[in-house]
Design an enzyme around this catalytic site. Structure first.
Site, PDB file in Angstrom:
ATOM      1  N   CYS A  65      -6.091  -6.988  16.461  1.00  0.00           N
ATOM      2  CA  CYS A  65      -5.572  -5.638  16.671  1.00  0.00           C
ATOM      3  C   CYS A  65      -6.695  -4.700  17.115  1.00  0.00           C
ATOM      4  O   CYS A  65      -7.799  -4.753  16.574  1.00  0.00           O
ATOM      5  CB  CYS A  65      -4.946  -5.113  15.383  1.00  0.00           C
ATOM      6  SG  CYS A  65      -4.180  -3.486  15.557  1.00  0.00           S
ATOM      7  N   CYS A  69      -7.762   0.549  11.310  1.00  0.00           N
ATOM      8  CA  CYS A  69      -7.267   0.884   9.972  1.00  0.00           C
ATOM      9  C   CYS A  69      -8.109   0.162   8.912  1.00  0.00           C
ATOM     10  O   CYS A  69      -8.180  -1.076   8.902  1.00  0.00           O
ATOM     11  CB  CYS A  69      -5.808   0.486   9.841  1.00  0.00           C
ATOM     12  SG  CYS A  69      -4.745   1.150  11.149  1.00  0.00           S
ATOM     13  N   CYS A 202      12.134   3.404   7.992  1.00  0.00           N
ATOM     14  CA  CYS A 202      11.446   2.856   6.839  1.00  0.00           C
ATOM     15  C   CYS A 202       9.991   3.315   6.930  1.00  0.00           C
ATOM     16  O   CYS A 202       9.321   3.082   7.921  1.00  0.00           O
ATOM     17  CB  CYS A 202      11.530   1.338   6.881  1.00  0.00           C
ATOM     18  SG  CYS A 202      10.544   0.550   5.619  1.00  0.00           S
ATOM     19  N   ARG A 272      10.750   0.227  -2.339  1.00  0.00           N
ATOM     20  CA  ARG A 272      10.383  -1.185  -2.275  1.00  0.00           C
ATOM     21  C   ARG A 272       8.967  -1.390  -2.789  1.00  0.00           C
ATOM     22  O   ARG A 272       8.035  -0.703  -2.364  1.00  0.00           O
ATOM     23  CB  ARG A 272      10.484  -1.685  -0.825  1.00  0.00           C
ATOM     24  CG  ARG A 272      10.155  -3.157  -0.663  1.00  0.00           C
ATOM     25  CD  ARG A 272      10.361  -3.615   0.764  1.00  0.00           C
ATOM     26  NE  ARG A 272      11.685  -3.234   1.209  1.00  0.00           N
ATOM     27  CZ  ARG A 272      11.913  -2.561   2.334  1.00  0.00           C
ATOM     28  NH1 ARG A 272      10.924  -2.203   3.107  1.00  0.00           N
ATOM     29  NH2 ARG A 272      13.142  -2.255   2.679  1.00  0.00           N
TER      30      ARG A 272
END
Length: 411
Positions: A65, A69, A202, A272
């Site tokens: 990627c 992050c 979400c 969740r």
């Protein structure tokens, strides 16, 4: 405790707590944690009964990627020894999804690393969605592909996607400390695009990255304002080879307080427990089911999770039941307002899927959990217990099975 009685009353009315009340939940002592769980559990049962929704991750493209992050094992510059592979073919992804669906999952989450999809990538994912839905009637499919360009959410919706996941991860004030290659505003924009396209949004957070209580409350209040249908709560898995690989800031009690705070702020939304539950909640996982109504089954994107069989046993032993494929997850006022089975975007809540941005899903930042490793036992029972307060680095294991390998998945 007056605070908890007040929060229960507000939760049953879908009334937003004050920031001070939310901070007070995080500030409660370990001695009071069972009282906090019991109070938030009343709100959870009011809106969701004793149902637990099972979700299953399929990592369509792993590693490599370009985003930075800090929590993610797939990031630019990561030296974590994770699986790296390019796009799975639709039949490969469908086969991977079938394992989770056979284990009781009702939603498949298709995740791909990267800043965001190209139009060709959207075509690939659209073909995968069709392959999965052709083989599994009634399955929900959520895509998590990173930052969306104009028109891409609509194309995913037309292809049959039910939901889109893109996490905020942390507060706007501290976002730049975690990621520099995109902004907090970029993430908000993608969640808004999903909403506008009619996808069930979400969006969630990652706890344990060194943030303050104020940061946690800020991001959860921001989520409520965005009004997703599901809110994944990830607990950072410090993966060796990432900038946050030595950040061990969580205890089981703190994780329970965080989940309770999210439930009070987002009472009628699918909360969740995502990445990191096995590593940080450990033997307290059953208590967390009194707060959250949704979990991931099996492994995560790049790390191992608890064995699927152990998850099902835990749910049953705690007195809960797996949500059936024909049951609607969200309360009627949200489900009908949205027009779809996944949920609504109209009233009170916050909500939403799991992970984060670069296109990786939830579990603790593209990285995440371990679990039962070879033994198939519940995470935390296979190895000798570490001294209280010591990091459980032994519970972090890189995924070596499932999607992208020739080995059967853990489901």
């Amino acid at each position: 405790m007056d605070l908890l009685n007040t929060l229960v009353d507000k939760g049953l009315r879908r009334e937003l707590p004050t920031r001070e009340e939310a901070l007070a939940v995080l500030a409660t002592s370990d001695d009071d944690v069972l009282d906090v769980v019991a109070a938030a559990g009343k709100v959870r049962r009011h809106w969701f009964g004793r149902r637990v929704k099972l979700n299953y991750l399929v990592n369509l493209k792993s590693g490599l990627c370009p985003e930075d992050c800090s929590y993610c094992s797939q990031r630019l510059g990561s030296t974590a020894g994770i699986l790296k592979y390019t796009w799975l073919k639709p039949d490969e992804a469908s086969k991977a999804a079938a394992a989770g669906l056979a284990g009781g999952a009702k939603r498949v989450c298709l995740v791909a690393s990267g800043r965001g999809p190209t139009d060709r990538d959207v075509d690939r994912v659209s073909e995968t969605i069709k392959a999965i839905k052709d083989q599994n009637e009634g399955v929900e499919v959520c895509a998590c592909l990173g930052l969306l360009s104009d028109g891409q959410a609509e194309r995913l919706r037309e292809a049959g996607a039910d939901a889109y996941n893109h996490n905020l991860n942390t507060s706007e004030a501290t976002y730049g400390d975690i990621t520099t290659t995109h902004t907090y505003a970029d993430r908000v924009d993608t969640v808004s695009k999903a909403h506008a396209a009619g996808l069930s949004a979400c969006s969630g957070l990652i706890a344990g990255m060194g943030e303050s209580d104020e940061d946690l409350v800020d991001v959860v209040f921001s989520l409520r304002e965005l009004d997703p249908d599901s809110v994944p709560v990830n607990f950072l898995i410090p993966v060796e080879g990432t900038p946050l690989g030595k950040e061990w800031n969580l205890t089981p009690q703190r994780c329970l307080r965080i989940l309770a705070m999210v439930r009070f702020v987002c009472p009628d939304v699918e909360v969740r427990i995502a990445g990191g539950r096995e590593v940080h909640l450990r033997t307290q996982q059953p208590l967390a089911l009194h707060l959250a109504n949704s979990i991931f089954l099996g492994d995560y994107l790049t790390t191992e999770g608890q064995a699927g069989k152990a998850d099902l046993e835990m749910i049953a032993d705690a007195g809960f039941e797996v949500e059936g494929a024909g049951e609607i997850t969200l309360p009627e006022h949200r489900a009908t307002a949205g027009g779809g089975g996944c949920g609504s975007h109209a009233e009170a809540g916050c909500g939403s899927h799991a992970e984060a941005g670069c296109g990786s899903h939830a579990e603790a930042g593209c990285g995440s959990v371990c679990g039962s490793h070879e033994g198939g036992s519940v995470c935390g029972t296979a190895a000798a217990a570490a001294p209280a307060g010591e990091p459980r680095t032994d519970l972090v294991a890189v995924r070596r099975r499932g999607a992208g390998t020739d080995l059967a998945p853990n489901a």
